[in-house]
Each structure stands twice: as structure tokens, then as C-alpha cells.
Design an enzyme around this catalytic site. Structure first.
Site, PDB file in Angstrom:
ATOM      1  N   PHE A   1       0.842  -1.196  -0.074  1.00 18.66           N
ATOM      2  CA  PHE A   1       0.077   0.017   0.009  1.00 18.66           C
ATOM      3  C   PHE A   1       0.827   1.276  -0.035  1.00 18.66           C
ATOM      4  O   PHE A   1       1.781   1.443   0.792  1.00 18.66           O
ATOM      5  CB  PHE A   1      -0.974   0.111   1.293  1.00 18.66           C
ATOM      6  CG  PHE A   1      -2.066  -0.939   1.362  1.00 18.66           C
ATOM      7  CD1 PHE A   1      -3.217  -0.294   0.739  1.00 18.66           C
ATOM      8  CD2 PHE A   1      -2.157  -2.089   1.782  1.00 18.66           C
ATOM      9  CE1 PHE A   1      -4.426  -1.140   0.564  1.00 18.66           C
ATOM     10  CE2 PHE A   1      -3.061  -2.736   1.762  1.00 18.66           C
ATOM     11  CZ  PHE A   1      -4.368  -2.479   1.183  1.00 18.66           C
ATOM     12  N   ASP A   2       0.460   2.329  -0.798  1.00 16.49           N
ATOM     13  CA  ASP A   2       0.698   3.547  -0.552  1.00 16.49           C
ATOM     14  C   ASP A   2      -0.009   4.106   0.663  1.00 16.49           C
ATOM     15  O   ASP A   2      -1.350   3.490   0.733  1.00 16.49           O
ATOM     16  CB  ASP A   2       0.616   4.438  -1.685  1.00 16.49           C
ATOM     17  CG  ASP A   2       0.446   5.883  -1.374  1.00 16.49           C
ATOM     18  OD1 ASP A   2       1.537   6.552  -0.927  1.00 16.49           O
ATOM     19  OD2 ASP A   2      -0.562   6.527  -1.612  1.00 16.49           O
ATOM     20  N   CYS A   3       0.127   4.912   1.604  1.00 14.23           N
ATOM     21  CA  CYS A   3      -0.658   5.307   2.438  1.00 14.23           C
ATOM     22  C   CYS A   3      -1.424   6.852   2.326  1.00 14.23           C
ATOM     23  O   CYS A   3      -2.744   6.623   2.515  1.00 14.23           O
ATOM     24  CB  CYS A   3       0.061   5.197   3.861  1.00 14.23           C
ATOM     25  SG  CYS A   3      -0.974   5.749   5.466  1.00 14.23           S
TER      26      CYS A   3
ATOM     27  N   THR B   1      -4.230   7.109  -0.320  1.00 20.13           N
ATOM     28  CA  THR B   1      -4.975   5.677  -0.362  1.00 20.13           C
ATOM     29  C   THR B   1      -5.798   5.564   0.849  1.00 20.13           C
ATOM     30  O   THR B   1      -6.970   5.289   0.550  1.00 20.13           O
ATOM     31  CB  THR B   1      -3.867   4.960  -0.653  1.00 20.13           C
ATOM     32  OG1 THR B   1      -3.322   5.421  -1.846  1.00 20.13           O
ATOM     33  CG2 THR B   1      -4.730   3.597  -1.218  1.00 20.13           C
TER      34      THR B   1
END
Length: 245
Positions: free
Chosen positions: A11-13, A16
Site C-alpha cells: 500500500f501507498d498510505c 490511499t
């Protein structure tokens, strides 16, 4: 290709899982108010975020080893100069320390709690570890691994960040084909993910808005394999793939 074909979600945080545009815009209010007093011009949310994106991206290229909280403070100084505002160093530092205050999207924690039952969850973020700790508390999930720009010494979309991700996941026994990179930014995430042969899911948080907001426009050929308007929609799509109980 199905969502259930993968066993690791990277994941990008910010953008997102964490609503960084709202967080950034809120944290910039003192500067924006000063800019109005100085220039008499009110900057729209879109213009503010697009200006932030240009300065942040430029600063990340200029100082790839700078810790993100310090980089944000530097970007704040750049914005102040651009908007003809003079502020104290404490004001710049306050913006740099604002990441833990940025809100999570309302669906993030529940979606992650569901997905944690089916995948390993890994963070590949452009922030520093201390800033991420505050955001992690908002997401209420234990990630299996956390890789930040501070660990890598560069910022996405730099190839080094994805090289670092793949090398460390390989050490954990994870093959490239088992990874689904899940992110909002076509510029920071999907374009480099495609270069590295990673499948990706676009969480298109700006599906109902014009422009690219706090991220730069993507390069030509930035692709993805799945597209969802939210993390809730991603989780629902995975759930729909499961056989009846």
C-alpha cells in the site's frame, strides 16, 4: 486476473488510506490566511493542492535523503516565499509535524481489517517512520511490514523505492507475482509499479474531482489492473470473489 490471485497487498498510505489532501489543506490554513492578507488573493483548494504538489515533488528530487517531516517544513517555506508571506520557523516546523493529524478516509480501517484476514499487508510510503506511527494508529491495523522513504533514502516514484520493496519482500519469501500494489497516485505508484512488472489496483479517491490534486500528473503509459473508487469498494470486490459460505 482476480484479487484473490495475490497474497500480499503493498500500500501507498497517503492519498490511499489517509486523506492527505484534507490534511494538507487544513494544515496550510494559517499560511493561506496570511497570503490573503498579503496579496489580497484567495487561493482555491485545487490551486493550493496543485502548487503543493509541484513544490513537494521538486523538493523530493532535490533532497531525496531528507526526512519527510523536515521536507514538509521546507516545502512550507517554499510556499510562503511563493505567496509572499513571512513566517516564523516554528510555523514551518508545525506544518512539517502535521502528518499524524491528517485524517484517515472513513472506509480505510474497516477495509484493512477485512483484508488482513486474506492478505499480508505492507506499507511503501513516502513519509518517515515517526510520522507514519501517528497515521497507523488511525488505521487500527498491524501491517506485516512498513517501508518508508526514510528507510530507502529516496522518494517514490524513484526506482530505488520499488527495488527496496521487492528485495525485502523476497527475503520474506514473497514472489513478485504474489504482490498487488494498491495506491491512489498514478504518478508516485502505478507508473513505477508497471515498470517493475507489478500488478496494481488504483484506488481512485479523486474519481469525482477534476485534476490530480496534491500529486503530479502521471507520465504517459501509467497503467493499472484494477480500479476502485474507494477501499470499501476494493474490499467488497474481494468479498464478491469468495465462494458462498
Amino acid at each position: 486476473m482476480k484479487l484473490s490471485d495475490f497474497r500480499v497487498l503493498t500500500f501507498d498510505c497517503y492519498g490511499t488510506l489517509i486523506d492527505w489532501e484534507s490534511g494538507i489543506y487544513t494544515a496550510l490554513q494559517p499560511l493561506l490566511q496570511q497570503a490573503v492578507q498579503t496579496t489580497g488573493q484567495t487561493l482555491s483548494r485545487d490551486v493550493t493542492l496543485e502548487t503543493f504538489a509541484r513544490h513537494e515533488s521538486a523538493q523530493e528530487e532535490e533532497t531525496p535523503a531528507m526526512v519527510y517531516s523536515e521536507l514538509l517544513a521546507t516545502v512550507h517555506r517554499r510556499l510562503a516565499r511563493a505567496w509572499s508571506v513571512t513566517l516564523d520557523e516554528a510555523d514551518h516546523a508545525r506544518f512539517g509535524a502535521s502528518v499524524p493529524d491528517w485524517p484517515a478516509f472513513p472506509d480505510s480501517a474497516d477495509a484493512l481489517a477485512y483484508l488482513k484476514q486474506h492478505y499480508q499487508l505492507v506499507i511503501l510510503s513516502n513519509v518517515d517512520r515517526e510520522s507514519f506511527k501517528g497515521s497507523n494508529r488511525r488505521l487500527s491495523v498491524e501491517f506485516d511490514a512498513i517501508y518508508t522513504a526514510q528507510d530507502v533514502g529516496s522518494y517514490k516514484p524513484d526506482s530505488r523505492n520499488f527495488e527496496y520493496l521487492l528485495a525485502h519482500l523476497a527475503q520474506r519469501g514473497v514472489a513478485r507475482g504474489e504482490i498487488l500494489h494498491t495506491a491512489q497516485s498514478l504518478f508516485h505508484d502505478h507508473a513505477p509499479a508497471k515498470r517493475f512488472g507489478l500488478a496494481s489496483a488504483w484506488i481512485d479517491r479523486r474519481h469525482d474531482k477534476q485534476g490530480w490534486g496534491a500529486t503530479m500528473a502521471p507520465p504517459e503509459g501509467a497503467g493499472y489492473d484494477f480500479r476502485f473508487p474507494s477501499m470499501a469498494a476494493f474490499a467488497a470486490a474481494h468479498k464478491a470473489e469468495q465462494p458462498p459460505a
